[in-house]
Enzyme design. Structure first.
Site, mmCIF file in Angstrom:
data_model
loop_
_atom_site.group_PDB
_atom_site.id
_atom_site.type_symbol
_atom_site.label_atom_id
_atom_site.label_comp_id
_atom_site.label_asym_id
_atom_site.label_seq_id
_atom_site.Cartn_x
_atom_site.Cartn_y
_atom_site.Cartn_z
ATOM 1 N NE ARG A 271 -2.785 0.476 3.448
ATOM 2 C CZ ARG A 271 -2.083 0.881 4.517
ATOM 3 N NH1 ARG A 271 -1.465 2.045 4.502
ATOM 4 N NH2 ARG A 271 -1.981 0.123 5.583
ATOM 5 C CE LYS B 246 -13.128 7.581 -18.813
ATOM 6 N NZ LYS B 246 -13.357 8.870 -18.165
ATOM 7 C CE1 TYR C 173 -16.915 11.250 -16.100
ATOM 8 C CE2 TYR C 173 -16.498 11.205 -13.755
ATOM 9 C CZ TYR C 173 -16.799 10.550 -14.920
ATOM 10 O OH TYR C 173 -16.985 9.194 -14.889
ATOM 11 C CG ASP D 143 -10.144 15.775 -15.671
ATOM 12 O OD1 ASP D 143 -9.543 15.223 -16.617
ATOM 13 O OD2 ASP D 143 -10.957 15.182 -14.949
HETATM 14 C C1 LIG Z 1 -13.829 9.210 -16.809
HETATM 15 C C2 LIG Z 1 -13.504 10.530 -16.246
HETATM 16 C C3 LIG Z 1 -13.273 10.690 -14.880
HETATM 17 C C4 LIG Z 1 -13.440 9.563 -13.888
HETATM 18 O O1 LIG Z 1 -12.584 8.487 -14.114
HETATM 19 P P1 LIG Z 1 -12.932 7.001 -13.589
HETATM 20 O O2 LIG Z 1 -11.698 6.225 -13.859
HETATM 21 O O3 LIG Z 1 -14.124 6.554 -14.375
HETATM 22 O O4 LIG Z 1 -13.256 7.101 -12.134
HETATM 23 C C5 LIG Z 1 -12.916 11.957 -14.432
HETATM 24 N N1 LIG Z 1 -12.808 13.009 -15.268
HETATM 25 C C6 LIG Z 1 -13.047 12.881 -16.590
HETATM 26 C C7 LIG Z 1 -12.908 14.064 -17.479
HETATM 27 C C8 LIG Z 1 -13.405 11.651 -17.114
HETATM 28 O O5 LIG Z 1 -13.657 11.535 -18.419
#
Ligand SMILES: *Cc1c(COP(=O)(O)O)cnc(C)c1O
Length: 379
Positions: A54, A203, A106, A178
């Site tokens: 961890r 992503k 988001y 982000d």
């Molecule tokens: C998908 C996404 C998130 C969240 O990510 P997860 O891995 O699904 O928790 C946060 N910000 C943006 C812009 C996203 O597209």
């Protein structure tokens, strides 16, 4: 030992960062270290630098090194999801601190602010961060963090990173950006003045639709990042070694994938924009997009994600999504497999238009994607 990857261009860094040759075996592909615990020396020391899975793990370290290099940051902390990354950064603030976040943030972040962090004592204001006057007006003496998302999901709204960084810093607040949709291939927020770059590595970074993960890269070490590191290691919001390994593997092809996806998205956006069944296309690469000029200044490409409004109502949009064959009806984006999604039925209660479909361009041949959209739109 591998050479210092930061001395090379971004494409070379993507291939080499965090990937030294394994000293035990000579393997070029790193092993996956699943061990939860690491041997102590007879004197109680930790001769290998690791204590417990961890608090630290070689695969996590490798991924954090690579992401810090790609984002030109000082350090990176990785998390079990993109949501955990943003959540942990917000949790690193104190109750009664004030946060500014985008109106079209988001959906999951909006939910965590409203349902978890506000009851815990965080104060927040949602503003249109593409409107600099609105951001300036929302800043308060106790504002500690301004959060932006550019381009945003699913509106593809573009916020001027440098301008908002200046506003935040004048008010003694941090700026977190982000960067999930652009990826470090197309945009490096830290170089534009942001203090933190956040990713859903789920992503484009992992890039193959097989990992849920997140990361926060910091421009320099600061008290908020130190608190974030505690939340990661003591709070335990860590990613698994295998997920780190998969994400590091994905990074090797990140520049090639993202550039191909952005080029195809531009072609698809232009094709959709002239289609008679389409009301509007939301893509920063189109000259008519309100954020096009800012995007041109701060991005080196416009990304692989776009949204479009189908002429008609929710049923009309749903019917188009129902007819796609190659493009899968599914949430998320950034995978080789193209996906389409009706967002308003997910983001209940937001301003997302009922006739909006979000389209993630994958790695299929662009003409095959256009043919699929053509038959879906004319059905
Ligand atoms: C998908 C996404 C998130 C969240 O990510 P997860 O891995 O699904 O928790 C946060 N910000 C943006 C812009 C996203 O597209």
């Amino acid at each position: 030992m591998s050479p210092d990857a930061s001395a090379f261009s971004a494409d070379t860094q993507a291939v080499h960062s965090g990937r030294g040759i394994d000293p035990a075996t000579g393997a070029l592909t790193p092993p996956i270290h699943l061990s939860t615990t690491f041997e102590r020396g007879g004197d109680g020391s930790y001769p290998y630098g690791y204590i417990y899975g961890r608090s630290g793990n070689p695969n996590r370290d490798a991924l954090e090194t690579a992401l810090a290099t790609l984002e030109n940051g000082a350090e990176c902390a990785t998390f079990a999801s993109g949501s955990a990354a943003t959540f942990s950064l917000l949790q690193a603030l104190s109750p009664q601190d004030h946060v500014i976040a985008p109106q079209s943030v988001y959906f999951g972040v909006q939910q965590m602010l409203e349902k978890i962090l506000a009851p815990w004592g965080l104060i927040y204001t949602l503003v249109d961060t593409t409107d600099l006057a609105a951001v300036a007006e929302a800043l308060r003496p106790n504002t500690r963090l301004v959060l932006i998302e550019t381009p945003s999901n699913p509106q593809l709204a573009v916020t001027d990173i440098r301008a908002v960084a200046d506003l935040a810093h004048q008010a003694n607040a941090y700026l977190a950006c982000d960067n999930t949709i652009a990826s470090p291939v197309l945009q490096t927020p830290l170089a534009l003045g942001a203090d933190f770059s956040i990713h859903a590595t789920t992503k484009y970074l992992a890039g193959h639709g097989d990992v849920i993960g997140g990361a926060v890269v910091t421009r320099e070490l600061n008290p908020l990042f130190e608190q974030l590191r505690l939340i990661q290691t003591i709070g335990g919001t860590v990613p698994s070694p295998f997920d780190c390994w998969l994400t590091l593997r994905g990074l090797q092809t990140l520049p090639l994938r993202v550039r191909a996806q952005a080029a195809a998205a531009q072609t698809v956006a232009e094709w959709l924009a002239q289609h008679s069944a389409i009301e509007q296309v939301l893509y920063p690469g189109l000259p008519e997009h309100p954020g096009h000029t800012v995007a041109q200044q701060q991005m080196t490409g416009y990304g692989g994600l776009l949204s479009f409004l189908v002429k008609g109502d929710q049923d009309a949009a749903m019917a188009v999504a129902a007819r796609t064959r190659l493009i899968a009806r599914a949430t998320s984006f950034g995978s080789p497999h193209s996906t389409i999604e009706h967002r308003a039925s997910i983001e209940v209660g937001t301003a997302t238009a009922p006739n909006l479909l979000r389209l993630s361009i994958g790695l299929e041949q662009v003409n095959d994607l256009i043919a699929d959209l053509d038959q879906a739109l004319s059905g």
